[in-house]
Design a protein around this motif. Sequence first.
Motif, short mmCIF file in Angstrom:
data_model
loop_
_atom_site.label_atom_id
_atom_site.label_comp_id
_atom_site.label_asym_id
_atom_site.label_seq_id
_atom_site.Cartn_x
_atom_site.Cartn_y
_atom_site.Cartn_z
N GLU B 58 11.30 0.22 -9.15
CA GLU B 58 12.35 -0.29 -10.06
C GLU B 58 11.77 -1.10 -11.22
O GLU B 58 12.48 -1.41 -12.16
N TYR B 59 10.51 -1.42 -11.14
CA TYR B 59 9.85 -2.13 -12.25
C TYR B 59 8.76 -1.26 -12.88
O TYR B 59 7.70 -1.73 -13.27
N GLU B 60 9.03 0.03 -12.90
CA GLU B 60 8.14 1.02 -13.51
C GLU B 60 6.82 1.19 -12.76
O GLU B 60 5.84 1.66 -13.33
N GLY B 61 6.80 0.81 -11.52
CA GLY B 61 5.62 1.05 -10.70
C GLY B 61 5.77 2.32 -9.88
O GLY B 61 6.71 3.08 -10.06
N TRP B 111 7.87 -9.16 -16.43
CA TRP B 111 6.40 -9.02 -16.40
C TRP B 111 5.88 -7.75 -15.72
O TRP B 111 4.86 -7.21 -16.13
N LEU B 112 6.54 -7.31 -14.67
CA LEU B 112 5.95 -6.20 -13.90
C LEU B 112 5.81 -4.89 -14.68
O LEU B 112 4.77 -4.23 -14.56
N PRO B 113 6.81 -4.49 -15.49
CA PRO B 113 6.60 -3.23 -16.23
C PRO B 113 5.39 -3.28 -17.15
O PRO B 113 4.70 -2.28 -17.34
N ARG B 114 5.12 -4.45 -17.70
CA ARG B 114 3.94 -4.57 -18.58
C ARG B 114 2.66 -4.40 -17.77
O ARG B 114 1.72 -3.74 -18.21
N GLY B 118 -0.54 -1.42 -17.66
CA GLY B 118 -1.96 -1.69 -17.87
C GLY B 118 -2.29 -3.03 -18.50
O GLY B 118 -3.44 -3.30 -18.84
N THR B 119 -1.28 -3.91 -18.67
CA THR B 119 -1.58 -5.27 -19.11
C THR B 119 -2.22 -6.02 -17.95
O THR B 119 -1.68 -6.01 -16.84
#
Lengths: 265, 387
Positions: B58-61, B111-114, B118-119
């Motif tokens: 759900e956080y683009e992981g 923060w998690l999607p960033r 790759g941040t």
Amino acid sequence: MKICVCIKQVPATTEVKFDPETNTLVREGVDSQINPFDVYALEEAVRVKERLQKEGEEATVTVLTMGPPQAEQALREAISLGADDAVLLSDRAFRGADTWATSYALAQALRKLQPDLVFCGMQAIDGDTGQVGPGIAVHLDYAQATYVAKIEALDKRKITVRRLVEQGYEVCAVRLPVVMTVVKEINEPRTPSLRGKMNAKKARIPVWKAADIEAPEEKLGLQGSPTQVVKVFSPPHREGGEKWTGEPEELADKLASLLKELEVV
Amino acid sequence: MDYFFTEEQQMMREVAREIAEKRIRPVAAEYDESGEFPWPIVEAIAEADLFRVFIPEEYEGMDLGTPVTNMCIVTEELSKACGGIALAFAATGLGTMPLLVAASDEQKKRWLPRIAAGTLAAFALTEANAGSDAGSVQTRAVLDGDHWVINGTKQWITNGGEAEIYTVFCVTDPSKGARGVSTIVVEKGTPGFSFGKKEDKLGIRASATRELVFQDCRVPKENLLGRPGTGFINAMKTFDLSRPGVAAQAVGIAQGALDLAVKYSRERHQFGQPISGFQGLRWMLADMATKVEAARALVYAVARWIDSGQAKRTTTYSAMSKCFAADVAMEVTTNAVQIFGGYGYMKEYPIEKYMRDAKITQIYEGTNQIQRDEIGRGLIAAAAAGE
């Protein structure tokens, strides 16, 4: 923009063996890979797509290969490396095709796909002819740019590329649609991504037969191939040349008469 | 041996292995020598979606419900080629764990999607006077209106200066000791947040280790994770999840060294035969291989158990995996150098680097002495509770 990449599945070895009866490559028991030059073609296609998408344009990459059913593996690998979808041309009618019949079949498939850009590797590492890319362009009456080392600019109507030629580089602008073959200095291919691998696993890859690309059988496969392979052999190893010793004048005379004898001078 | 990873986990392993072999191995010695940060490789790791494996979907992981196991798989593969470069990945995992254990949905969305894309992230707990005694941190955060004002210095922070997102442990209530510590997210570029010198290290030299300096650094109140005073608990929960990752790094380093030693033993001839022909040497290899496999089995057993959500006394088992694998890595890499003999001692050969890289796994995320202390306490506590 619609981008297509033509790839070939080749043996994953440099020690190729021939069947002396049929003069064809022995592919059994040899691992396969995507022809390495085609990987650069695919990478460039995916980079163009990503660049266009960043600018808000639609772009897709479709990979195309002609081969036996197991060539599907090469197409799935291409999807793991960033292609969106793939088409496999597979039919008994395609068997034994030379570069003319191969480029005809691929061109017929591309007619259906209607691409703006077609990428190919400069040549395959098994056949080494470098003819299929240009052949596709001729069959489709598309412009062609071979040995592309860099894409300088791209818009909706034309592409400017830097070609590697014998003397150096040549920069030319070509109208779309265009078939390009690429050299390996064009980029550094990526490794597969996780999402790419998952997409590759799920992808449904259509198989097109001769009838699907409206290609008459006489233009396909062995029938449609003007090339006749008379013999395939490994060239003999070079042997050490002759070595002469003696006085300079004497040797110069000897060399001069040999060159005359060979009708070199 | 087959650890029966899921199909997706096998894909993660293949993706990581290809990066390790094609991108990392050819340049590992160069980065070790220069100490430069391996940005081109970090970008390749990001493009390959590997930073997604420990982040929920759900956080683009792409954690698929098994973040710890995934983290271990990728870390092990990358570490086979270079334990230092692998750390850019693994330390981002460590820096992300406090978000996973304590952040609100809104904070995770921030923060998690960033990080998934790759941040880099970093975990900032250690200070000059707070190492093993992590509860005695002195970096202070004081609430001033809508902002926390942070002052203090963090030491030896992995990914320091390169990461964008830092989970920083600060004292928000000095009267409460360890219970007065809170976790605050600070982003690079925040005024008052700067970096000290880059450390010159024995091993993992491609990894960036720096001081974080906070001078009246103001961050929004909303950057505090969980409730004030839960920082120490967040740190401990983070370690429960992250220590198998260090263990996986140790297994990867050990396996990488073992592979090179086996190969060398077949190539090196003495007394008219390859040295692999000597029983004494084969026995060395046998012990090395057995220990690496035992460490790997423990690491994945613990990682899976944590991912199952059924784990009890996680700290004990997490500590066991890290402690055992790190000791194995040190022993195996030392013996690998021994098998290479004089050549092994030379920097021209790749093996001494594995020995230097292995050492840190016995030290960071809690020294192996601290791990043993945790394991022992866990045993006594379990016995006292009648488990």
